[in-house]
Design an enzyme around this catalytic site. Structure first.
Site, PDB file in Angstrom:
ATOM      1  CG  HIS A  24      -0.154   0.007   2.520  1.00  0.00           C
ATOM      2  ND1 HIS A  24       0.395   1.152   3.078  1.00  0.00           N
ATOM      3  CD2 HIS A  24       0.180  -1.001   3.361  1.00  0.00           C
ATOM      4  CE1 HIS A  24       1.006   0.855   4.199  1.00  0.00           C
ATOM      5  NE2 HIS A  24       0.907  -0.451   4.401  1.00  0.00           N
ATOM      6  CD  GLU A 102       1.615  -5.588   8.371  1.00  0.00           C
ATOM      7  OE1 GLU A 102       1.818  -6.821   8.468  1.00  0.00           O
ATOM      8  OE2 GLU A 102       2.388  -4.805   7.808  1.00  0.00           O
TER       9      GLU A 102
END
Length: 229
Positions: A24, A102
């Site tokens: 990201h 994550e």
């Protein structure tokens, strides 16, 4: 153009499923070099800089559009927003895969590496020395590896022989690279991934895997235009 690719491996023609793993773009925590976990954390959005990084990477990946029908994304906001930008550029559908979220950092969420090292030096030392150790209230690399590889199996089953873009995070991408290379997952501490970078790994139906690119960044668009994954 067919979306299914084969590669002549040691045992003949085998299906190759290629994952273009995109980290990201930046958030407020990325810029501060702070721990930023999954859905259990602060879950910040991309900053304007992060959106610009994601858009630049999306444009870099545009030559892949004919062979990519799906962008698979972590459900965590910053990765999802990156996935939306990439999917829009490629004209691909966007689907969530929770296995690619994550790692959860628990009590370290929002703290910088330096702050944790200063406030919790022994815990930090233990965490960096053993992948089974989790931050207080968080998740270890060992436990994260299980769900990341579960997610990988789902993607490989659903997209056998295809090229798939995955928008995710530092830890899951490193764990996927370690798995592909057959190396101990402790190696995650020796890898560095830039925001909005692309790492390319192919998984073959005969059980082999091959890393094609690590931490690639725009503006080297010719690499993607000239390479068949």
């Amino acid at each position: 153009m067919s979306r299914t690719s084969t590669s002549r491996g040691w045992g003949g023609d085998v299906a190759a499923t290629t994952l273009v793993l995109v980290r990201h773009g930046v958030t407020k925590h990325t810029a501060a070099k702070a721990f930023s976990g999954g859905l259990g954390g602060d879950n910040p959005p991309l900053t304007q800089e992060g959106r610009e990084q994601a858009l630049l990477t999306a444009k870099w990946l545009e030559p892949l559009a004919p062979s990519v029908s799906t962008v698979v994304t972590s459900p965590v906001l910053r990765a999802f927003e990156t996935g939306e930008i990439v999917a829009g550029a490629l004209g691909a559908q966007l689907v969530e895969e929770p296995g690619f979220a994550e790692i959860e950092f628990g009590e370290w969420e929002g703290l910088t590496f330096g702050e944790v090292a200063q406030r919790h030096p022994e815990e930090m030392k233990e965490w960096m020395g053993a992948t089974e150790v989790a931050p207080p209230g968080g998740e270890s690399f060992d436990s994260a590896q299980v769900r990341v590889l579960d997610g990988l199996e789902r993607v490989l089953e659903a997209h056998t022989g295809e090229t798939v873009v995955v928008t995710s995070h530092v830890s899951p991408i490193k764990l996927l690279v370690a798995h592909a290379l057959g190396t101990p997952i402790g190696g995650v501490f020796n890898m560095e991934l830039s925001p909005a970078s692309a790492t390319v790994v192919s998984f073959f139906s005969d059980g082999r895997a091959s890393m094609r690119l690590f931490n690639g960044l725009p503006p080297a668009r010719d690499h993607f235009a000239a390479t068949t994954f």
